[in-house]
Structures are given as structure tokens and as C-alpha cells.
Design an enzyme around this catalytic site. Structure first.
Site, mmCIF file in Angstrom:
data_model
loop_
_atom_site.group_PDB
_atom_site.id
_atom_site.type_symbol
_atom_site.label_atom_id
_atom_site.label_comp_id
_atom_site.label_asym_id
_atom_site.label_seq_id
_atom_site.Cartn_x
_atom_site.Cartn_y
_atom_site.Cartn_z
ATOM 1 N N GLU A 128 -14.185 23.436 20.137
ATOM 2 C CA GLU A 128 -13.756 24.157 19.178
ATOM 3 C C GLU A 128 -14.084 23.559 17.597
ATOM 4 O OE1 GLU A 128 -9.986 26.706 17.332
ATOM 5 O OE2 GLU A 128 -9.852 25.854 19.293
ATOM 6 N N LYS A 136 2.680 24.370 36.124
ATOM 7 C CA LYS A 136 1.559 24.906 35.729
ATOM 8 C C LYS A 136 1.581 26.627 35.565
ATOM 9 C CE LYS A 136 -1.158 21.261 38.093
ATOM 10 N NZ LYS A 136 -1.897 20.740 38.976
ATOM 11 N N ASP A 194 -3.649 16.229 33.281
ATOM 12 C CA ASP A 194 -3.967 17.436 34.014
ATOM 13 C C ASP A 194 -4.227 18.715 33.155
ATOM 14 O OD1 ASP A 194 -4.113 19.671 35.953
ATOM 15 O OD2 ASP A 194 -2.690 18.988 37.208
ATOM 16 N N HIS A 214 -13.151 28.679 9.802
ATOM 17 C CA HIS A 214 -13.848 28.852 10.973
ATOM 18 C C HIS A 214 -15.102 29.393 10.621
ATOM 19 C CE1 HIS A 214 -11.027 28.173 14.252
ATOM 20 N NE2 HIS A 214 -9.978 28.262 13.208
#
Length: 589
Positions: free
Chosen positions: A264, A396, A472, A570
Site C-alpha cells: 500500500e 483470529k 502470524d 494517496h
């Protein structure tokens, strides 16, 4: 016919045990080169022609000197001199072709340098206004003259993805066996004993089964042995994610250069600006509130009354020492901290929390929980263990229990940014930041029914740092729980900014942390591996760095939104387009 079809009953008939000759052939089998046509190795051939060249030169000069002494015409030559002249010409042509052509071409046709114009511009730039010059240089570096990834004309560059060598005849037989389903794809590593070769065969088999090319997926230059049985099964290659550096992040009196793996645009630049604002304000401080990984099995009884009896037994303080002794046998680092229970009918959920040293600790806590369940089976034989994880952990998944009770490392990070830095670096005001934080991060998130999402972009930073350091990435879900607070202080002149993150799940050993690239990023932060002096201190330090990086990113992004610069930034960094307004302030490093 599936690539990974299990066919254990069928043997690999066409493939015979490998012999030493086959191994040597595989090692030596490379793409053909021009030097392969020479009868001798290249270094011997060069030595022969060097010796021949200087020998005949010496011989001819000696003969000609004798002719001059005896007044013999030089054009009268005998057979030995004819042979010497021919040897001289042959050796000269060989040496010229081997060493001279590239040198002459480099003089006649110098390679084009696409950055030469930019270097010239920078060399003649005036020394005055150094800060403005630095910003202009950054902008020039960001604006390429050719699209990113486009080929450079007349400028040889190495391939981004090395070509995969074609399979050998022996590999062809194995590929056909995999495609036909005779050899399970997952068994290639154990059958061949070569992880790289197994990945190449699996990759080619997959391409033939699907009819789709994997040409853009790299295979070469990776240690497949390092992931065997640890990180990934049935590999066919690896992906490339660029790693940027934000910093220095001045946190708790120390500076850290923070690696961030992301695709990004503007993310690293924005975090870097936040780091600058923090550094100019004297640095940030962090506090570790809690450190404990959790696992919550679910068990079932015949009645709710019986489930309640086990709940009371687990929560009785006099029983904790016995349970902790049973739990701690699983590891020299695991130490049971608490057990909290919840009942749903006749089902009991037991949330175990323990310290896990420098490991993230999911496997460690699971082993300890299994030990306790086996022990409880003696006093509660009617207990039916439904699952080692009952989602009361909660791993998660966004869960209120993690937001309230915490999981992994719970960290608070704060900084007081001066009004001058807010105006000059962040290009906004204290009042605008405080108001935006209240309406966006607090009220806006509440309107959305957010769970732990009272922030601007914590998930962005957590994901980038996690990928770079071998964590992770799926645990970004609960690790990104964060509430950002902003308050005017010192009579409204300065601003106090804090991030509270109750469930940062990180480790510096195990899993992806042992891979070469991720290990290098951990080493950059000074938290590689286990801390031998104070177990768990490396993982705790990494958690505070994650929180400090989130703090920097929150400061910068909120300032960009308050100043109305988000879209322009951006458009500039993500799409390489001309900014909507020329008055957009530059994000300097």
C-alpha cells in the site's frame, strides 16, 4: 484428477532409486554456454593462449634481432617463423575476442543511465535551503521517468523472477506420475529428500494439471528446507512483498528503525512522518500491562449442575497450585496465570492464560491445557472433551473477551506532541485533531458498532510489521484492537495522544521468525530470537514497538484527514498521478 490426491496404495513404479551418477548429473546439468564447446576448461584454455602469445612474441623478437645483427632481410623467413607468426595471429585473435570486444563496445556504446539527468540536477542544486532541497529530491526519486516495472530500452537488467530450469528426464517421469495420480504431491519431499526439487516438480505438475502458468511466481533463491514441517506444506514458490523502513521511532529512550512489509503506497511514508513528529516532541513512552496467551477448551457434561461443579473446582484458589504444576510441565517457559470459566447450559468453557517466554505461545499453551484436561479426567470421568479450542480464547476472530480481558501482550503507548510540531510537521492544529478523533475514532466507530476498532488504521501497521517480522498475519484480527485517544494539554497548546492495544500477539522465536528475511527484520529491531537473560523480554519489546508504530501512524493519518490531504497523498503515492492541488504539503522524512 487432483494434484494432492492421496494414493498411498500405489507405488512410484517408473522411478528407481537414485544413483550417484544421477545426482552428479542433476548437479552439473545447467544451461549450455559458449565455453562448453572448448576441449579444455575455460581457465586452462586462457592459460594456454596467454603462454602461446607471449612465447611466440619472444621467439620472433629474438629471431629478428639476430637477423638485424647479421644484416639478413626480415622478409626472408623459415618454416619455424611461419608457424610462430600463425600462432601469434591465432592467439591474438582469441585474446582480443575474449577480453577486447566488450571493452571496445563499452567505449563506443556506453550504457544509458536513466537516472543520469536526475543526478546532474541534484549536483548543480544550490546548497541553500537544504530542507526544501531534500523534499524535492524525495519527490524526484518517487517520480520515475518510466512506469514502474516497465522494461528499459538498451539497458540490460536482471530478470525480477529467475527462469525456472526445465525438468530433467528423471524429473519428467515423476511429474507424469504426479499428474496421473500415482504419486501424491504431498509426499515428494519425503520420497526425493530434496525440498527444492520437490517444489519444482510440484510446480510443473500443477501447471500441467491446471493449464495455467506460474511464470511470475518465483521459485529460485529460496531455502525450502527451512519451511519443511514448520511454515508451509506443498510449496510451489514464494511471493514478493517489498519492505520499507519507517523511523527512527523514538520510544522509551531508544531509537528503532521499523520494517514494514506492504504493497500500500503512502503507508510507510505516513508512518515515517508520524515518527518524525514523535521524535521532535521528545519521544513516546510505553507500558506493558499484561502478558499472557490464552486457550479455552470446551467440555460437556450430562447436566449443567455437573458442569458448574467443575467450574467451582477450577476457580477455587486452593486448587490453583496443583493445576499450575500440571500445566507447567508442558514447557520450561509456560507458566499458568489464571483460569476463567463460562457456562452455556451443560457446556463449560475454560479460558487458560499463561506466559510463554519469547514465543507467541499458541502451541505451548495448548500442550499445557491438554495436560490439565488429562488430569481432570481422573476426578471428572464423565467430562466429555469436545474440543481443545472452544472459541472462548479467542484466536483470529474479533471478540469482546480479548478487547476486555486481553490476549498476548496488552500495551499502552503515549506521546505529547508540541503545538509547533503539529503545525509545522503535521500541517494541522491541536483543536482539529481533538475534534476529529472524537467524531471519527470514538463516535463514528460507536455508530458502526465497532469491536476494538476505535482507531484510524491500526490494522495497517500491525499487518505490515507482522509480515516483515514473521508473525502470524491472521492474528492481525485481534492484535489490531486499539483505541486512540487525543486530548489537548498545557492550556491547549500541545496534544496528548495515546493508543491502547490489549491483545498484541507476537513472538521472536518459532513459526515464520526463523526465515532468513523475517529474521533479518527482527535483528534490525534488536529482538531476534530468545532473550537468554530475561525470557520473554524480546517478545514484550516487539509488542511495544508495534504499539509505538501504530501511534506514529495514527498521528500522521489523523493529521492528513484533519488537514484535508488524505486524497491528495494517496493519489500521489498510490497512483503516481499529479496531485489535485499544488499546495499539498510534502510528507518529509
Amino acid at each position: 484428477m487432483e494434484l494432492g490426491r492421496i494414493s498411498s496404495s500405489k507405488a512410484l513404479a517408473p522411478v528407481k532409486p537414485m544413483k550417484m551418477e544421477g545426482i552428479v548429473d542433476d548437479i552439473l546439468k545447467t544451461d549450455p554456454k559458449d565455453s562448453d564447446a572448448l576441449p579444455l576448461p575455460l581457465y586452462l584454455t586462457n592459460g594456454v593462449f596467454f603462454t602461446l602469445f607471449f612465447s611466440v612474441v619472444y621467439f620472433l623478437l629474438t629471431r629478428w634481432r639476430e637477423k638485424i645483427r647479421h644484416s639478413t632481410p626480415l622478409h626472408i623467413i623459415d618454416l619455424s617463423e611461419i608457424i610462430a607468426i600463425l600462432a601469434f595471429v591465432a592467439s591474438f585473435i582469441y585474446l582480443l575476442g575474449f577480453f577486447g570486444i566488450d571493452f571496445i563496445q563499452s567505449i563506443l556504446r556506453p550504457s544509458a543511465d536513466v537516472w543520469a539527468a536526475e543526478d546532474e540536477d541534484q549536483s548543480i542544486a544550490p546548497k541553500a535551503g537544504a530542507q526544501k532541497l531534500d523534499e524535492e529530491v524525495l519527490l524526484k526519486e518517487d517520480s520515475r521517468k518510466i512506469p514502474c516495472g516497465a522494461a528499459l530500452v538498451d539497458c540490460p537488467i536482471p530478470q525480477v523472477v529467475p527462469a525456472v530450469p526445465p525438468p530433467t528426464e528423471e524429473d519428467e517421469e515423476i511429474i507424469k506420475s504426479v499428474v496421473e495420480g500415482k504419486t501424491p504431491s504431498y509426499s515428494l519431499e519425503s520420497k526425493l529428500g530434496d525440498c527444492k526439487r520437490a517444489a519444482a516438480i510440484r510446480r510443473e505438475s500443477l501447471q500441467r494439471l491446471t493449464g495455467k502458468s506460474l511464470a511470475g511466481l518465483p521459485l529460485e533463491n529460496f531455502d525450502y528446507e527451512s519451511i519443511l514441517g514448520q511454515c508451509c506444506e506443498m510449496p510451489v514458490g514464494y511471493i514478493q512483498i517489498p519492505v520499507g523502513i519507517a523511523g527512527p521511532l523514538f520510544l522509551d529512550g531508544r531509537e528503532y528503525m521499523v520494517p514494514m512489509a506492504t504493497t500500500e503506497g503512502c503507508l510507510v511514508a505516513s508512518t515515517n512522518r508520524g515518527c518524525k513528529a514523535i521524535h521532535l516532541s521528545g519521544g513516546a513512552n510505553s507500558v506493558l500491562l499484561r502478558d499472557g496467551m490464552t486457550r479455552a477448551p470446551v467440555v460437556r457434561f450430562a447436566t449443567a449442575q455437573r458442569a458448574a461443579q467443575l467450574k467451582f473446582f477450577l476457580e477455587e484458589p486452593s486448587n490453583f497450585d496443583t493445576l499450575a504444576m500440571i500445566f507447567d510441565r508442558s514447557s520450561r517457559f509456560a507458566r499458568l496465570q489464571s483460569i476463567k470459566c463460562a457456562i452455556a447450559g451443560k457446556n463449560l468453557y475454560m479460558r487458560f492464560s499463561c506466559s510463554t517466554g519469547d514465543a507467541m505461545g499458541m502451541n505451548m499453551v495448548s500442550k499445557g491445557v491438554q495436560n490439565v484436561l488429562d488430569f481432570l479426567q481422573n476426578d471428572f470421568p464423565d467430562m466429555d472433551v469436545i474440543g481443545i479450542s472452544g472459541n472462548f480464547c479467542s484466536d483470529k476472530k474479533p471478540a469482546a473477551v480479548n478487547w476486555i480481558e486481553g490476549r498476548g501482550k496488552s500495551v499502552v503507548c503515549e506521546v505529547i506532541i508540541s503545538g509547533d510540531v503539529v503545525r509545522k510537521v503535521l500541517k494541522t492544529s491541536v483543536e482539529a485533531l481533538v475534534e476529529l478523533n472524537m467524531l471519527k475514532n470514538l463516535a463514528g466507530s460507536a455508530m458502526a458498532g465497532a469491536l476494538g476498532g476505535f482507531n484510524a488504521q491500526a490494522s495497517n501497521i500491525v499487518s505490515a510489521v507482522y509480515l516483515a517480522t514473521g508473525q502470524d498475519p491472521a492474528q492481525n484480527v485481534e492484535s489490531s484492537h486499539c483505541i486512540t485517544m487525543m486530548e489537548a494539554v498545557n492550556d491547549g497548546k500541545d496534544i496528548h495522544v495515546s493508543v491502547t492495544m490489549p491483545s498484541i500477539e507476537v513472538g521472536t522465536v518459532g513459526g515464520g521468525t526463523q526465515l532468513a528475511s523475517q529474521s533479518a527484520c527482527l535483528n534490525l529491531l534488536g529482538v531476534k530470537g530468545a532473550n537468554k537473560e530475561a525470557a520473554g523480554s524480546n517478545a514484550r519489546l516487539l509488542a511495544t514497538i508495534v504499539a509505538g508504530s501504530v501511534l506514529a501512524a495514527e498521528v500522521s493519518l489523523m493529521s492528513a484527514i484533519a488537514a484535508g490531504h488524505l486524497v491528495q497523498s494517496h493519489m500521489k503515492y498510490n497512483r503516481a498521478a499529479t496531485p489535485a492541488s499544488k499546495d499539498v504539503p510534502k510528507i518529509s522524512s
